[in-house]
Write a protein that holds these residues in place. Structure first.
Motif, PDB file in Angstrom:
ATOM      1  N   SER A  86       0.867  -1.187   0.000  1.00  0.00           N
ATOM      2  CA  SER A  86       0.000   0.000   0.000  1.00  0.00           C
ATOM      3  C   SER A  86       0.901   1.232   0.000  1.00  0.00           C
ATOM      4  O   SER A  86       1.859   1.292   0.791  1.00  0.00           O
ATOM      5  CB  SER A  86      -0.875  -0.020   1.265  1.00  0.00           C
ATOM      6  N   ASN A 127       0.156   4.020   1.108  1.00  0.00           N
ATOM      7  CA  ASN A 127       0.028   4.652   2.428  1.00  0.00           C
ATOM      8  C   ASN A 127       1.021   4.041   3.413  1.00  0.00           C
ATOM      9  O   ASN A 127       1.669   4.752   4.179  1.00  0.00           O
ATOM     10  CB  ASN A 127      -1.399   4.477   2.970  1.00  0.00           C
ATOM     11  N   ALA A 178      -2.125  -4.733  -1.500  1.00  0.00           N
ATOM     12  CA  ALA A 178      -3.029  -4.654  -0.347  1.00  0.00           C
ATOM     13  C   ALA A 178      -3.479  -3.214  -0.167  1.00  0.00           C
ATOM     14  O   ALA A 178      -3.342  -2.620   0.912  1.00  0.00           O
ATOM     15  CB  ALA A 178      -2.314  -5.168   0.906  1.00  0.00           C
ATOM     16  N   GLY A 179      -4.010  -2.633  -1.261  1.00  0.00           N
ATOM     17  CA  GLY A 179      -4.507  -1.251  -1.213  1.00  0.00           C
ATOM     18  C   GLY A 179      -5.656  -1.157  -0.215  1.00  0.00           C
ATOM     19  O   GLY A 179      -6.524  -2.022  -0.175  1.00  0.00           O
ATOM     20  N   ARG A 180      -5.640  -0.102   0.593  1.00  0.00           N
ATOM     21  CA  ARG A 180      -6.668   0.046   1.625  1.00  0.00           C
ATOM     22  C   ARG A 180      -7.667   1.130   1.263  1.00  0.00           C
ATOM     23  O   ARG A 180      -7.290   2.183   0.753  1.00  0.00           O
ATOM     24  CB  ARG A 180      -6.019   0.437   2.961  1.00  0.00           C
ATOM     25  N   GLY A 181      -8.940   0.846   1.555  1.00  0.00           N
ATOM     26  CA  GLY A 181      -9.972   1.857   1.399  1.00  0.00           C
ATOM     27  C   GLY A 181     -10.510   2.265   2.760  1.00  0.00           C
ATOM     28  O   GLY A 181     -10.012   1.798   3.798  1.00  0.00           O
ATOM     29  N   ARG A 182     -11.510   3.112   2.783  1.00  0.00           N
ATOM     30  CA  ARG A 182     -12.126   3.521   4.050  1.00  0.00           C
ATOM     31  C   ARG A 182     -12.940   2.368   4.621  1.00  0.00           C
ATOM     32  O   ARG A 182     -13.245   1.415   3.943  1.00  0.00           O
ATOM     33  CB  ARG A 182     -12.996   4.759   3.839  1.00  0.00           C
ATOM     34  N   TRP A 219      -8.922  -1.752  -1.493  1.00  0.00           N
ATOM     35  CA  TRP A 219      -9.067  -0.859  -2.647  1.00  0.00           C
ATOM     36  C   TRP A 219      -8.472  -1.566  -3.857  1.00  0.00           C
ATOM     37  O   TRP A 219      -7.288  -1.909  -3.872  1.00  0.00           O
ATOM     38  CB  TRP A 219      -8.354   0.467  -2.364  1.00  0.00           C
ATOM     39  N   SER A 247       0.427   8.256  -2.581  1.00  0.00           N
ATOM     40  CA  SER A 247       0.285   8.811  -1.227  1.00  0.00           C
ATOM     41  C   SER A 247       1.314   9.905  -1.017  1.00  0.00           C
ATOM     42  O   SER A 247       2.398   9.866  -1.596  1.00  0.00           O
ATOM     43  CB  SER A 247       0.497   7.731  -0.163  1.00  0.00           C
ATOM     44  N   ASP A 282     -15.060  11.460  -1.679  1.00  0.00           N
ATOM     45  CA  ASP A 282     -15.099  10.747  -2.957  1.00  0.00           C
ATOM     46  C   ASP A 282     -15.308  11.758  -4.074  1.00  0.00           C
ATOM     47  O   ASP A 282     -16.072  12.710  -3.922  1.00  0.00           O
ATOM     48  CB  ASP A 282     -16.290   9.770  -3.018  1.00  0.00           C
ATOM     49  N   LYS A 319     -18.198   6.732  -8.897  1.00  0.00           N
ATOM     50  CA  LYS A 319     -16.959   7.038  -8.171  1.00  0.00           C
ATOM     51  C   LYS A 319     -15.732   6.895  -9.067  1.00  0.00           C
ATOM     52  O   LYS A 319     -15.478   5.832  -9.624  1.00  0.00           O
ATOM     53  CB  LYS A 319     -16.849   6.124  -6.952  1.00  0.00           C
ATOM     54  N   GLY A 370     -11.070   7.919  -4.622  1.00  0.00           N
ATOM     55  CA  GLY A 370     -11.281   7.869  -3.174  1.00  0.00           C
ATOM     56  C   GLY A 370     -10.007   8.270  -2.461  1.00  0.00           C
ATOM     57  O   GLY A 370      -8.921   8.271  -3.053  1.00  0.00           O
ATOM     58  N   LEU A 420      -7.848   8.251   1.473  1.00  0.00           N
ATOM     59  CA  LEU A 420      -7.732   7.667   2.813  1.00  0.00           C
ATOM     60  C   LEU A 420      -6.618   8.382   3.564  1.00  0.00           C
ATOM     61  O   LEU A 420      -5.454   8.329   3.153  1.00  0.00           O
ATOM     62  CB  LEU A 420      -7.407   6.172   2.694  1.00  0.00           C
ATOM     63  N   GLY A 448      -3.568   9.286   1.208  1.00  0.00           N
ATOM     64  CA  GLY A 448      -3.556   8.333   0.098  1.00  0.00           C
ATOM     65  C   GLY A 448      -4.692   8.627  -0.867  1.00  0.00           C
ATOM     66  O   GLY A 448      -5.837   8.857  -0.452  1.00  0.00           O
ATOM     67  N   ILE A 449      -4.381   8.630  -2.145  1.00  0.00           N
ATOM     68  CA  ILE A 449      -5.383   8.982  -3.170  1.00  0.00           C
ATOM     69  C   ILE A 449      -5.359   7.926  -4.259  1.00  0.00           C
ATOM     70  O   ILE A 449      -4.294   7.564  -4.766  1.00  0.00           O
ATOM     71  CB  ILE A 449      -5.058  10.370  -3.775  1.00  0.00           C
ATOM     72  N   GLY A 450      -6.522   7.427  -4.587  1.00  0.00           N
ATOM     73  CA  GLY A 450      -6.644   6.499  -5.708  1.00  0.00           C
ATOM     74  C   GLY A 450      -7.553   7.111  -6.759  1.00  0.00           C
ATOM     75  O   GLY A 450      -8.677   7.537  -6.441  1.00  0.00           O
TER      76      GLY A 450
END
Ligand code: BTN
Length: 251
Positions: free
Chosen positions: A32, A34, A54-58, A63, A74, A114, A121, A124, A126, A137-139
């Protein structure tokens, strides 16, 4: 104590703008971005990756970050920044709006951060804190076509290429995003968070929306200065912090 605007002007003169992205690390794959910036030192360091494993979302969600399909990046800071959520949400919205200008797309912000294109969308964000460190972090979905998204997202997600009807450059997007972030964050640091909050709150247009958070459901009255929703529910007025909302609908 000196006048904050004076301090702000001095900070900008000293070159506090153009601080983000002086150092950019680009990887083929990371767990990630982040996690990477949280493990680094330095203010404004950018980590971007072709893929995240292992991208993370809220809300603890993962993600979807397939190789080469999006801008997965990030920015790390050595401290907390008051108003970062508002400044960053506006910066991403502006980046997407510029990239799609002249394409007839509706670009909007959905509370809290978002970015939607024609109601779907496209991006997103985080923000995570660890020790004294902050990761923004921005995707941004860029090159996906509809079938590239997991089935459950196909009707709710969109990429910038889908919206533009042509292939955009992720490198150009990254440069534009860094410029917008740098300007917006320098402004909240120089002038305080109120200006960004006001613009962000107006863009979120939360008033009158039906919100569900846990067992509670109600109608949004307004946003408070922390970014939380003040919600009217059958059992009274509640405050819903920006991590807690599960669903929101316009009436
Ligand atoms: C969300 O809408 O749930 C937030 C998604 C944030 C995804 C980005 S991609 C780059 C950065 N690294 C992560 O692991 N997550 C964020």
């Amino acid at each position: 104590m000196s006048d904050p605007r004076q301090r702000g002007a001095t900070a900008l003169r000293r070159g506090h703008g153009l601080r983000i992205g002086r150092r950019i690390l680009h990887y083929d794959a990371v767990d990630s971005t982040n996690s990477r910036v949280l493990a680094l030192h330095g203010d404004g360091v950018v980590v971007a990756a072709e893929a995240q494993t292992a991208g993370r979302g809220r809300h603890g969600r993962s993600w979807h970050s397939a190789p080469g399909q999006g801008l997965w990046m990030s920015v790390g800071f050595d401290r907390a920044i008051d108003g970062l959520l508002f400044a960053a949400a506006l910066a991403v919205r502006d980046t997407v709006r510029d990239a799609l200008s002249g394409r007839g797309c509706a670009v909007s912000l959905k509370w809290p951060n978002d970015v939607l294109v024609d109601g779907r969308k496209a991006s997103g964000m985080l923000i995570e804190r660890r020790g004294g460190r902050t990761a923004l972090g921005i995707g941004i979905n860029v090159h996906q076509q509809r079938d590239d998204f997991p089935e459950e997202l196909r009707d709710r997600a969109i990429s910038l290429d889908m919206a533009a009807g042509r292939e955009l450059s992720r490198w150009r997007l990254l440069r534009a995003l860094i410029t917008h972030l740098d300007r917006r964050i320098a402004t909240v640091e120089a002038e305080g968070a109120l200006g960004a909050w006001t613009e962000w709150a107006a863009a979120c247009a939360i008033e009158g929306r039906r919100i569900r958070s846990g067992e509670e459901e109600g109608v949004a009255i307004r946003l408070d200065r922390t970014g939380a929703i003040i919600l009217s529910t059958p059992s009274g007025v509640r405050t819903v912090a920006w991590g807690d909302v599960v669903e929101q609908h316009a009436f």
